[in-house]
Design a protein around this motif. Sequence first.
Motif, PDB file in Angstrom:
ATOM      1  N   ASP A 266       0.829  -1.213   0.000  1.00 30.64           N
ATOM      2  CA  ASP A 266       0.000   0.000   0.000  1.00 30.64           C
ATOM      3  C   ASP A 266       0.864   1.264   0.000  1.00 30.64           C
ATOM      4  OD1 ASP A 266      -2.211  -1.593   0.013  1.00 30.64           O
ATOM      5  OD2 ASP A 266      -2.519  -1.474   2.180  1.00 30.64           O
ATOM      6  N   ILE A 267       1.876   1.286   0.867  1.00 31.21           N
ATOM      7  CA  ILE A 267       2.756   2.452   0.948  1.00 31.21           C
ATOM      8  C   ILE A 267       3.518   2.625  -0.357  1.00 31.21           C
ATOM      9  CG2 ILE A 267       4.796   3.401   2.085  1.00 31.21           C
ATOM     10  CD1 ILE A 267       3.814   2.152   4.680  1.00 31.21           C
ATOM     11  N   CYS A 268       4.000   1.507  -0.923  1.00 24.57           N
ATOM     12  CA  CYS A 268       4.790   1.580  -2.156  1.00 24.57           C
ATOM     13  C   CYS A 268       3.957   2.118  -3.314  1.00 24.57           C
ATOM     14  CB  CYS A 268       5.351   0.201  -2.501  1.00 24.57           C
ATOM     15  SG  CYS A 268       6.757  -0.286  -1.478  1.00 24.57           S
ATOM     16  N   GLU A 269       2.735   1.631  -3.456  1.00 24.16           N
ATOM     17  CA  GLU A 269       1.886   2.098  -4.552  1.00 24.16           C
ATOM     18  C   GLU A 269       1.578   3.583  -4.397  1.00 24.16           C
ATOM     19  OE1 GLU A 269      -2.218   0.897  -6.923  1.00 24.16           O
ATOM     20  OE2 GLU A 269      -1.602  -0.226  -5.142  1.00 24.16           O
ATOM     21  N   ALA A 270       1.298   4.011  -3.173  1.00 18.33           N
ATOM     22  CA  ALA A 270       1.026   5.428  -2.925  1.00 18.33           C
ATOM     23  C   ALA A 270       2.259   6.281  -3.203  1.00 18.33           C
ATOM     24  CB  ALA A 270       0.560   5.624  -1.486  1.00 18.33           C
ATOM     25  N   ALA A 271       3.423   5.812  -2.775  1.00 20.62           N
ATOM     26  CA  ALA A 271       4.665   6.566  -2.982  1.00 20.62           C
ATOM     27  C   ALA A 271       4.996   6.684  -4.460  1.00 20.62           C
ATOM     28  CB  ALA A 271       5.808   5.892  -2.232  1.00 20.62           C
ATOM     29  N   CYS A 272       4.783   5.619  -5.210  1.00 24.18           N
ATOM     30  CA  CYS A 272       5.087   5.644  -6.640  1.00 24.18           C
ATOM     31  C   CYS A 272       4.102   6.529  -7.400  1.00 24.18           C
ATOM     32  CB  CYS A 272       5.080   4.221  -7.204  1.00 24.18           C
ATOM     33  SG  CYS A 272       6.460   3.212  -6.608  1.00 24.18           S
ATOM     34  N   GLY A 273       2.837   6.487  -6.998  1.00 24.96           N
ATOM     35  CA  GLY A 273       1.871   7.392  -7.610  1.00 24.96           C
ATOM     36  C   GLY A 273       2.197   8.842  -7.308  1.00 24.96           C
ATOM     37  N   CYS A 274       2.609   9.115  -6.072  1.00 21.39           N
ATOM     38  CA  CYS A 274       3.037  10.447  -5.667  1.00 21.39           C
ATOM     39  C   CYS A 274       4.240  10.896  -6.498  1.00 21.39           C
ATOM     40  CB  CYS A 274       3.380  10.424  -4.179  1.00 21.39           C
ATOM     41  SG  CYS A 274       4.326  11.844  -3.573  1.00 21.39           S
ATOM     42  N   THR A 275       5.212  10.000  -6.705  1.00 20.76           N
ATOM     43  CA  THR A 275       6.400  10.329  -7.498  1.00 20.76           C
ATOM     44  C   THR A 275       6.013  10.708  -8.921  1.00 20.76           C
ATOM     45  OG1 THR A 275       7.719   8.760  -6.194  1.00 20.76           O
ATOM     46  CG2 THR A 275       8.628   9.465  -8.311  1.00 20.76           C
ATOM     47  N   ARG A 303      15.088  11.965  -5.972  1.00 21.56           N
ATOM     48  CA  ARG A 303      14.782  12.852  -4.844  1.00 21.56           C
ATOM     49  C   ARG A 303      13.282  12.893  -4.580  1.00 21.56           C
ATOM     50  NH1 ARG A 303      18.926  16.153  -7.149  1.00 21.56           N
ATOM     51  NH2 ARG A 303      17.361  17.510  -8.121  1.00 21.56           N
ATOM     52  N   ARG A 304      12.505  12.986  -5.644  1.00 22.73           N
ATOM     53  CA  ARG A 304      11.054  12.995  -5.481  1.00 22.73           C
ATOM     54  C   ARG A 304      10.570  11.659  -4.912  1.00 22.73           C
ATOM     55  NH1 ARG A 304       8.926  17.843  -4.739  1.00 22.73           N
ATOM     56  NH2 ARG A 304       8.866  19.185  -6.609  1.00 22.73           N
ATOM     57  N   TYR A 305      11.162  10.571  -5.354  1.00 23.40           N
ATOM     58  CA  TYR A 305      10.777   9.250  -4.861  1.00 23.40           C
ATOM     59  C   TYR A 305      11.066   9.138  -3.365  1.00 23.40           C
ATOM     60  CZ  TYR A 305      11.006   4.185  -4.094  1.00 23.40           C
ATOM     61  OH  TYR A 305      10.844   2.916  -3.604  1.00 23.40           O
ATOM     62  N   ALA A 306      12.251   9.622  -2.944  1.00 23.44           N
ATOM     63  CA  ALA A 306      12.593   9.585  -1.522  1.00 23.44           C
ATOM     64  C   ALA A 306      11.627  10.431  -0.706  1.00 23.44           C
ATOM     65  CB  ALA A 306      14.029  10.069  -1.326  1.00 23.44           C
ATOM     66  N   GLN A 307      11.246  11.593  -1.261  1.00 24.14           N
ATOM     67  CA  GLN A 307      10.303  12.461  -0.576  1.00 24.14           C
ATOM     68  C   GLN A 307       8.952  11.765  -0.426  1.00 24.14           C
ATOM     69  OE1 GLN A 307       9.632  16.150  -2.630  1.00 24.14           O
ATOM     70  NE2 GLN A 307       8.050  16.850  -1.200  1.00 24.14           N
ATOM     71  N   CYS A 308       8.490  11.129  -1.506  1.00 25.84           N
ATOM     72  CA  CYS A 308       7.185  10.471  -1.476  1.00 25.84           C
ATOM     73  C   CYS A 308       7.209   9.218  -0.603  1.00 25.84           C
ATOM     74  CB  CYS A 308       6.752  10.106  -2.894  1.00 25.84           C
ATOM     75  SG  CYS A 308       6.277  11.538  -3.897  1.00 25.84           S
ATOM     76  N   LEU A 309       8.344   8.534  -0.565  1.00 24.58           N
ATOM     77  CA  LEU A 309       8.440   7.342   0.262  1.00 24.58           C
ATOM     78  C   LEU A 309       8.375   7.714   1.742  1.00 24.58           C
ATOM     79  CD1 LEU A 309       8.740   4.301  -0.094  1.00 24.58           C
ATOM     80  CD2 LEU A 309      11.219   4.590   0.093  1.00 24.58           C
ATOM     81  N   ALA A 310       8.951   8.872   2.074  1.00 26.72           N
ATOM     82  CA  ALA A 310       8.892   9.351   3.464  1.00 26.72           C
ATOM     83  C   ALA A 310       7.493   9.810   3.814  1.00 26.72           C
ATOM     84  CB  ALA A 310       9.895  10.488   3.662  1.00 26.72           C
TER      85      ALA A 310
END
Length: 323
Positions: A266-275, A303-310
């Motif tokens: 769930d977190i990964c899908e949300a983070a990737c969509g955010c990226t 950088r965007r991926y790290a931001q969204c993953l956090a």
Amino acid sequence: MTPKRLAVLDLVRGLAVVAMAVYHFSWDLSWFGFVDWPVSQGAGWRDFAETIAASFLFVSGIGLDLAHHRGIRWRSFVQRLAKIVLAAAGVSLATYFAFEENYVRFGILHCIAVSSLIALPFVRLSWAVSGIAALFVLTLPLWAQSFAFNGQLWLWTGLGTPDFGSVDYVPLAPWAGVTLAGLAVSAAFRTFGIWQRLTALRFENAAGRFARLLGRYSLPIYLIHQPVLYGLVWAVFQVNPAADRDALAFVKNCTLACQDSFGAPDICEAACGCTLEFLKTDGIWTALLVAPEEPGLQDRMNRRYAQCLADPEAFSSLDSSQK
């Protein structure tokens, strides 16, 4: 005496045609990005496709038995075989222009043609002999696979690892075994009088008549249904483009890579969509598609991926603050 045409056989073939159309229409919708169904890779979808292929091959074996068990009708057999071979060649040619390297090299029609030749010598033998032959071919991939069959030259065998992608791949092993199984079952049905009892089934209601009609013309329907369905979905796509296929692929691949590292779907899908949304807002999404290896673009994406993953809701928060 075995009847010349069995309603139940036309019905089964017609239902297979309907299932095939459903699968191909779903594939078209997925290809153009209207849906995110894993039609090409999903286990359930693969099982569905393999069941459809098996039904056509199985019925092909039944047809061989019913047509030739009293003696091979060579003219009829050659005419049918020629139609299938020409149709298979047409599918390969058409898919070469439509899908380039993913074209059909050895698909369901190719397999039916060669399987018919393999099964023909068994039509005058007992159902037990055909059954043993079916079991032999069905189990070949379990004990006869070898690196010697890798590559293009032996792709039709199914005993090696293909070095290509294809929108349809149905090799002889194990699939010719399904045709032999159909031949064996039909011969057994004749031996025990089951076909005679099945002649009473006529399926005269509207649905039954329609399915039987499709079954009687399964080959021409096979050849025309996908170009028609694909063309319809393509036409709708031109008027109202669906979600970006590249974007869907990015989120999917990003999510899988993320799960391998963090195991949080769930977190990964949300983070990737955010990226993805950040990349589009930053104006570098199109540039990444053109030059995905460009270091500067990759740094900004990471950088965007790290931001969204956090904070998987980072883009949503930014979007809300700008309204």
